[in-house]
Design an enzyme around this catalytic site. Structure first.
Site, PDB file in Angstrom:
ATOM      1  N   GLY C  12       0.857  -1.188   0.000  1.00  0.00           N
ATOM      2  CA  GLY C  12       0.000   0.000   0.000  1.00  0.00           C
ATOM      3  C   GLY C  12       0.886   1.229   0.000  1.00  0.00           C
ATOM      4  O   GLY C  12       0.531   2.278   0.543  1.00  0.00           O
ATOM      5  N   ALA C  13       2.051   1.099  -0.634  1.00  0.00           N
ATOM      6  CA  ALA C  13       3.094   2.116  -0.531  1.00  0.00           C
ATOM      7  C   ALA C  13       2.745   3.398  -1.265  1.00  0.00           C
ATOM      8  O   ALA C  13       3.373   4.429  -1.048  1.00  0.00           O
ATOM      9  CB  ALA C  13       4.418   1.565  -1.054  1.00  0.00           C
ATOM     10  N   GLY C  15      -0.276   4.910  -1.198  1.00  0.00           N
ATOM     11  CA  GLY C  15      -1.231   5.738  -0.466  1.00  0.00           C
ATOM     12  C   GLY C  15      -0.489   6.761   0.399  1.00  0.00           C
ATOM     13  O   GLY C  15       0.743   6.742   0.469  1.00  0.00           O
ATOM     14  N   THR C  82      -7.595  -1.596   7.361  1.00  0.00           N
ATOM     15  CA  THR C  82      -8.830  -1.895   8.093  1.00  0.00           C
ATOM     16  C   THR C  82      -9.570  -3.056   7.426  1.00  0.00           C
ATOM     17  O   THR C  82      -9.150  -3.562   6.392  1.00  0.00           O
ATOM     18  CB  THR C  82      -9.752  -0.666   8.123  1.00  0.00           C
ATOM     19  OG1 THR C  82     -10.017  -0.261   6.776  1.00  0.00           O
ATOM     20  CG2 THR C  82      -9.080   0.472   8.873  1.00  0.00           C
ATOM     21  N   HIS C 137     -12.837  17.241  16.051  1.00  0.00           N
ATOM     22  CA  HIS C 137     -12.246  16.915  14.756  1.00  0.00           C
ATOM     23  C   HIS C 137     -12.521  18.029  13.747  1.00  0.00           C
ATOM     24  O   HIS C 137     -13.371  18.891  13.956  1.00  0.00           O
ATOM     25  CB  HIS C 137     -12.835  15.600  14.221  1.00  0.00           C
ATOM     26  CG  HIS C 137     -12.254  14.374  14.859  1.00  0.00           C
ATOM     27  ND1 HIS C 137     -12.679  13.907  16.077  1.00  0.00           N
ATOM     28  CD2 HIS C 137     -11.258  13.529  14.460  1.00  0.00           C
ATOM     29  CE1 HIS C 137     -11.992  12.818  16.398  1.00  0.00           C
ATOM     30  NE2 HIS C 137     -11.124  12.573  15.429  1.00  0.00           N
ATOM     31  N   LYS C 141     -15.410  15.484   8.735  1.00  0.00           N
ATOM     32  CA  LYS C 141     -15.658  14.131   9.246  1.00  0.00           C
ATOM     33  C   LYS C 141     -17.149  13.812   9.136  1.00  0.00           C
ATOM     34  O   LYS C 141     -17.988  14.630   9.495  1.00  0.00           O
ATOM     35  CB  LYS C 141     -15.204  14.066  10.700  1.00  0.00           C
ATOM     36  CG  LYS C 141     -15.160  12.676  11.286  1.00  0.00           C
ATOM     37  CD  LYS C 141     -14.468  12.678  12.646  1.00  0.00           C
ATOM     38  CE  LYS C 141     -14.463  11.293  13.257  1.00  0.00           C
ATOM     39  NZ  LYS C 141     -13.783  10.304  12.402  1.00  0.00           N
ATOM     40  N   GLY C 147     -14.635   6.926  15.986  1.00  0.00           N
ATOM     41  CA  GLY C 147     -14.440   5.541  16.400  1.00  0.00           C
ATOM     42  C   GLY C 147     -13.557   5.438  17.633  1.00  0.00           C
ATOM     43  O   GLY C 147     -13.808   4.639  18.532  1.00  0.00           O
TER      44      GLY C 147
END
Lengths: 253, 253, 253, 253
Positions: C12-13, C15, C82, C137, C141, C147
């Protein structure tokens, strides 16, 4: 091109603040970016581009010539560059008296929140028995306390003295290592340096049974841009020299 | 009277902390207040009243005799009085080895929140690049920094050193008035004095992109009583000497 | 190449988190970056490059295959992707029982400060009469509460119930507009949305006369990298599956 | 007795606020306490004692008669009692027009810090993209949000609307349990209830890259007395009706 439009030339456009200003002016619907100048570029470009305003974010040894050039050509100026001592300011005021329609704002700080925090602190300081300042910055900062904290403490201290308020009570007898911090105009000032932080300031005011805290956090130099735009939108209606963005805010403080 | 009951004698019962303790024990459903002793009252009252525990909030020159008397009579002790140097502690430990069922807690601080804050700060300090402490107190305090802040900084500094963490980065070159505060075990400690406050402490930990803040506010000495009661409920199951309320908390830190 | 070296393949390099991880591994003196994989790249590259560890920051529908591939080849894994539900976790645990030397860390949060804040909050919650959570935040969002705040409240609520602590006292009779916020496991949770912020959380604990506040500020995803590196340095010594970075911290909580 | 002296009758003197006011007036060097009245005492005492000012801290069904009596006798009034609806205020203004030298201050809040915090919040709200309010109180409070928080949000919301500021951005799509709190005049308001607290309020203002926080902590009703004394010292020089202590502060806001 409409007459009402704010036509902006950015000076010092290749610095980090300058690049932000170029972007902010470009994004503003009521403004047009007409020129970007860096070190060595000819000032005449400003006039040729039809600028009505300059934003000067250049360096201390260039800013005076830049602003005088603008004033002489009837162009309003919003100035974030440093180096304006009393002598330069005095010369500028003389020049402005010959150009009574031109407005110049010289602001050491364009962050609206910071300017408001300082104004509120200076106003509130006279109503409390105790007053201190804690500033917190990234650990690469070389001076302590920060210039903003020193100026805030000065304004608070003067307001307290003018109102006849006694110095903050302090029974400290033993403080071998200096934990009580610096003292500026009878106000204790503390400087924290912490990785992860940018620039933050907390003004603490206390009286029997209550505390008022005014905190400003600056996370990013993006925070300067709303102040720069406010300056540009206001300068034409405030002829002469205004020192400090608070002069453009409707604070009545 | 049930065997399981905690039967408490309060020593130093006429001081301010003592009066709070008398009230707290009286209000606790699982305890019975059996004696209140002040300066000059005979210690034998403790035994005659059938006390299983004492709370000693007396003065430095009485506390050692009080606690030894309790231990010799098989009575557990929760001690908030000060003046326990290494010599006295060592003598007490010798005595306790002859009474292996008796539990004694000597705690410089009974505020659960304060004890937890210090333990968390010491634990977390090793995981951050920067660490500082700000303590805030009422302006009648004579020493700076507070003993709690100095102890917190010591524990944090040692934990960082043990984990091989470098001192907090700090590029300060110019700090003519000491705004950077005191330095305790490589941790900068700042002391604020403000009318309206009681006793407060903020531990600031920073790394690239994040900050952890652990703050404790003590508004009233009522905050010590939950810790005293926890001590009384736990002492019988922890024979020997425990120094610091954190020894009774299940912190595993 | 030394046997002791940590040889890392980043999956996933391409991202944003992946790019940060590539940089962090490159900068770490005790690690070597041996492969960068993006969507569509062949997993065999990991083995061919001689990786001893992977960092998996890929997407939910790829992460299970990535991690199983690593485990089957005796490669340790630090996983930030995730999508790991109970079924996937159970299948992974079965696979790990066949590869008893391999360590896998699946961490929903790599910010050390956030992980510590949650652990401290869960620990402290049982010692206070009142407990609430405020999360703050950026305004982009889409879900409230966050979470992390929901999980923190769950852990706090369970710890309080296990310790027999009553729900926080609350005499509110009139709250027509819902100012008291959400309730998660008996803990009130409040969500603030503010331009200029990133991700912040404040746990508030109160008892008579005192307050404990544990606050975490996340300013930048750079804050995740120390946790990723800690995971890489620890995985080989913790065979089997560890869920949550707190399992690698010496918290004893 | 000097003409310049402020001679004060305290009404509602047997309530908790009244007792504090009696003490504060007694301690003030420039004032003389000339009468203390409780429920059932004859108002004529005020005149017989030669009062120049009253402090009315009585109950809703007595305050109107008390204040009208004072005005009719040329006595200035500082009023903390509640129950002043528009009708009563209108009748009082009619009466004051017949007594043009008398000054009356009706103040819902005498804490200087709280009044300043509200004024600053209302002023600053127009300069930021986002604005929210968090209030924190002891858990015996029956209504949420607090009256002060609701009023602060109203003033902030109106100031933003008057300045043409858009509502705070908020992308929330999923908030099943109401974590986003109450909404008052487009301002989100959150209410925390925590044992150990008294009355606290935090106004949060955010824009790209910066945050301004204005926090007021009220620890004790002692905090109301400086405001009551300021009211007594100012009333004679401000004939007519003033609503809110901010009318006596030199805020220019």
């Amino acid at each position: 091109m409409s007459d009402a439009e704010i036509r902006v030339a950015v000076l010092g456009a290749r610095g980090r603040m300058g690049a932000e200003a170029v972007q902010a002016v470009t994004d503003a619907e009521d403004m047009q970016l007409v020129a970007e100048l860096g070190r060595g570029d000819a000032r005449e470009t400003i006039v040729e581009a039809g600028a009505t305003h300059i934003v000067d974010l250049s360096v201390p040894d260039a800013t005076e010539d830049n602003v005088r050039f603008a004033v002489e050509h009837g162009i309003h100026a919003v100035v974030g560059a440093t180096g304006w001592d009393d002598e330069k300011l005095s010369r500028l005021q003389d020049l402005l008296s010959e150009h009574p329609d031109v407005g110049v704002l010289i602001a050491p700080n364009f962050a609206l929140g910071s300017v408001l925090a300082t104004a509120f602190a200076a106003k509130a300081a006279q109503y409390f028995e105790s007053a201190e300042v804690v500033e917190l910055h990234h650990p690469n900062k070389v001076d302590a306390p920060s210039g903003t904290a020193a100026r805030t403490a000065q304004l608070m201290g003067r307001a307290r003295r003018d109102a006849g308020v006694a110095p903050s009570p302090d029974a400290t007898q033993k403080d071998p290592d200096g934990a009580r911090g610096a003292v500026v105009e009878d106000i204790h000032v503390h400087a924290v340096r912490l990785r992860g932080l940018v620039a933050h300031q907390e003004v603490l005011l206390g009286s029997p049974g209550e505390q008022l805290t005014i905190r400003h956090d600056s996370f990013d130099r993006a925070s300067f841009m709303p102040g720069v735009l406010l300056g540009l939108r206001t300068a034409a209606s405030r002829p002469g020299l205004t020192h400090g963005l608070d002069g453009y805010l409707d604070l009545g403080l």
